[in-house]
Design a protein around this motif. Structure first.
Motif, short mmCIF file in Angstrom:
data_model
loop_
_atom_site.label_atom_id
_atom_site.label_comp_id
_atom_site.label_asym_id
_atom_site.label_seq_id
_atom_site.Cartn_x
_atom_site.Cartn_y
_atom_site.Cartn_z
N GLU A 41 1.08 -1.34 -0.05
CA GLU A 41 0.02 -0.05 0.18
C GLU A 41 0.80 1.32 0.06
OE1 GLU A 41 -2.55 -0.55 3.31
OE2 GLU A 41 -4.00 -2.08 2.22
N ASN A 42 2.07 1.14 0.70
CA ASN A 42 2.87 2.43 0.81
C ASN A 42 3.58 2.52 -0.52
OD1 ASN A 42 2.29 3.20 3.18
ND2 ASN A 42 4.03 2.01 4.32
N LEU A 43 3.93 1.51 -1.26
CA LEU A 43 4.62 1.41 -2.21
C LEU A 43 3.59 2.16 -3.50
CD1 LEU A 43 7.01 0.65 -4.31
CD2 LEU A 43 6.06 -1.64 -4.50
N TYR A 44 2.43 1.68 -3.53
CA TYR A 44 1.21 2.09 -4.33
C TYR A 44 1.03 3.57 -4.28
CZ TYR A 44 -3.14 2.18 -6.94
OH TYR A 44 -4.17 2.56 -7.87
N ALA A 45 0.91 4.07 -2.97
CA ALA A 45 0.34 5.33 -2.48
C ALA A 45 1.48 6.20 -2.95
CB ALA A 45 0.18 5.35 -1.19
N ASP A 46 2.70 5.80 -2.56
CA ASP A 46 3.96 6.91 -2.80
C ASP A 46 4.87 6.65 -3.89
OD1 ASP A 46 3.20 8.14 -0.03
OD2 ASP A 46 4.48 6.42 0.69
N ALA A 47 4.20 6.13 -4.95
CA ALA A 47 5.00 5.88 -6.19
C ALA A 47 5.13 7.00 -7.01
CB ALA A 47 4.01 4.80 -6.75
N PRO A 48 6.30 7.27 -7.58
CA PRO A 48 6.37 8.45 -8.34
C PRO A 48 5.32 8.71 -9.49
CG PRO A 48 8.28 7.01 -8.67
CD PRO A 48 7.44 6.36 -7.57
N ASP A 49 5.13 7.53 -9.98
CA ASP A 49 4.17 7.37 -11.35
C ASP A 49 2.66 7.48 -10.77
OD1 ASP A 49 6.15 6.94 -13.08
OD2 ASP A 49 6.54 4.80 -12.81
N MET A 50 1.98 7.95 -11.84
CA MET A 50 0.49 8.02 -11.47
C MET A 50 0.06 6.59 -11.54
SD MET A 50 -0.52 11.47 -13.26
CE MET A 50 0.44 11.29 -14.80
N PHE A 51 -0.76 6.08 -10.35
CA PHE A 51 -1.34 4.94 -10.38
C PHE A 51 -3.09 5.12 -10.40
CE2 PHE A 51 2.46 2.58 -8.97
CZ PHE A 51 2.94 2.38 -10.34
N ALA A 52 -3.92 4.50 -11.04
CA ALA A 52 -5.30 4.43 -10.80
C ALA A 52 -5.50 2.82 -11.13
CB ALA A 52 -6.10 5.51 -11.67
N SER A 53 -6.40 2.31 -10.12
CA SER A 53 -6.93 0.94 -10.14
C SER A 53 -8.14 1.09 -10.44
CB SER A 53 -6.85 0.39 -8.77
OG SER A 53 -5.46 0.01 -8.39
N VAL A 54 -8.66 0.41 -11.56
CA VAL A 54 -9.76 0.70 -12.30
C VAL A 54 -10.82 -0.72 -12.19
CG1 VAL A 54 -11.36 1.31 -14.43
CG2 VAL A 54 -8.89 2.44 -13.65
N ASP A 55 -12.08 -0.36 -11.93
CA ASP A 55 -13.00 -1.76 -12.22
C ASP A 55 -13.15 -1.82 -13.50
OD1 ASP A 55 -15.57 -2.93 -12.68
OD2 ASP A 55 -16.20 -2.44 -10.61
N VAL A 56 -12.77 -2.99 -14.18
CA VAL A 56 -12.60 -3.15 -15.53
C VAL A 56 -14.13 -3.25 -16.20
CG1 VAL A 56 -11.92 -4.91 -17.15
CG2 VAL A 56 -10.56 -4.62 -15.20
N GLU A 57 -15.09 -3.80 -15.30
CA GLU A 57 -16.47 -3.81 -15.98
C GLU A 57 -17.16 -2.26 -16.19
OE1 GLU A 57 -17.74 -6.43 -17.03
OE2 GLU A 57 -16.10 -7.50 -16.62
N THR A 58 -16.77 -1.25 -15.37
CA THR A 58 -17.42 -0.07 -15.06
C THR A 58 -16.48 1.04 -15.79
OG1 THR A 58 -16.90 0.32 -12.97
CG2 THR A 58 -18.93 -0.49 -13.24
N GLY A 59 -15.13 0.72 -15.63
CA GLY A 59 -14.36 1.82 -16.03
C GLY A 59 -14.02 2.83 -15.14
N ARG A 60 -14.54 2.59 -13.81
CA ARG A 60 -14.59 3.53 -12.81
C ARG A 60 -13.27 3.44 -11.81
NH1 ARG A 60 -18.61 6.82 -12.41
NH2 ARG A 60 -20.58 6.61 -13.78
N ILE A 61 -12.73 4.47 -11.29
CA ILE A 61 -11.57 4.54 -10.45
C ILE A 61 -11.86 4.01 -9.16
CG2 ILE A 61 -9.78 5.77 -9.38
CD1 ILE A 61 -10.15 7.63 -11.82
N VAL A 62 -11.24 2.96 -8.73
CA VAL A 62 -11.48 2.26 -7.26
C VAL A 62 -10.64 2.50 -6.33
CG1 VAL A 62 -13.03 0.64 -8.10
CG2 VAL A 62 -10.53 0.06 -7.92
N GLN A 63 -9.35 3.06 -6.82
CA GLN A 63 -8.17 3.36 -5.87
C GLN A 63 -7.19 4.40 -6.84
OE1 GLN A 63 -6.41 -0.04 -4.22
NE2 GLN A 63 -4.80 1.26 -3.21
#
Length: 142
Positions: free
Chosen positions: A61-83
Motif C-alpha cells: 500500500e505504501n509502495l502504491y500510494a507513494d509511487a512517483p508514477d501516477m496509478f489508478a486501479s479501475v473496475d474493468v467492468e465499469t471503467g470507474r476508479i476504485v483506488q
C-alpha cells in the motif's frame, strides 16, 4: 420362547444398539479432539502468517500510494476508479474523493478515450499482456 426370554432378547438388542451408539459417539469425540489439537497447534503459525501478510500489505500500500508514477486501479467492468495514488491526486489537482468512483476517461484527453476503451475491453476479455497493463494516456490539461 416365553415372554421373559423375549424381554431379555429385546434388552440385549437395545444394549447392543446403545453400546454401538456410544462407541460411535466416542469415535466422533476423539476425531473432534484430534482436530481441535491440530488446529490449536497451528494457531501460532497462523498468527505469524497473518502478521506477515499485514506487513506485506502495508508495504504494498505504501509502495502504491507513494509511487512517483501516477496509478489508478479501475473496475474493468465499469471503467470507474476504485483506488488512486497521491501522485495522481497531485497531477490532477483534485482531491482523492473527487477522483474515486469517476470514470477513468474523465481524467484523460478525448483523443485517449478509444485507446482506454480498447484496453478495458481487452481486460474484460481476459487479455492481461504487458501492452494492456502499460497503456499510456494523457491527462486532461496535461
Amino acid at each position: 420362547m416365553d415372554s421373559h426370554d423375549a424381554e431379555l432378547q429385546t434388552l440385549r438388542i437395545r444394549l447392543t444398539e446403545a453400546t454401538e451408539a456410544r462407541d460411535q459417539a466416542l469415535a466422533r469425540l476423539h476425531d473432534a479432539e484430534t482436530a481441535y489439537r491440530d488446529l490449536h497447534d497451528r494457531i501460532p503459525d497462523m498468527v505469524v502468517a497473518a502478521d506477515k501478510l499485514r506487513a506485506s500489505r502495508a508495504r504494498y500500500e505504501n509502495l502504491y500510494a507513494d509511487a512517483p508514477d501516477m496509478f489508478a486501479s479501475v473496475d474493468v467492468e465499469t471503467g470507474r476508479i476504485v483506488q488512486c495514488n497521491r501522485t495522481l491526486v497531485r497531477a490532477t489537482g483534485q482531491t482523492r474523493d473527487a477522483i474515486m468512483g469517476r470514470p477513468l476517461r474523465d481524467l484523460h484527453e478525448p483523443e485517449c478515450w478509444a485507446t482506454l476503451s480498447d484496453a478495458l475491453q481487452r481486460l474484460r476479455d481476459g487479455d492481461h499482456d504487458d501492452q494492456v497493463r502499460d497503456v499510456e494516456l494523457r491527462l486532461r490539461g496535461g
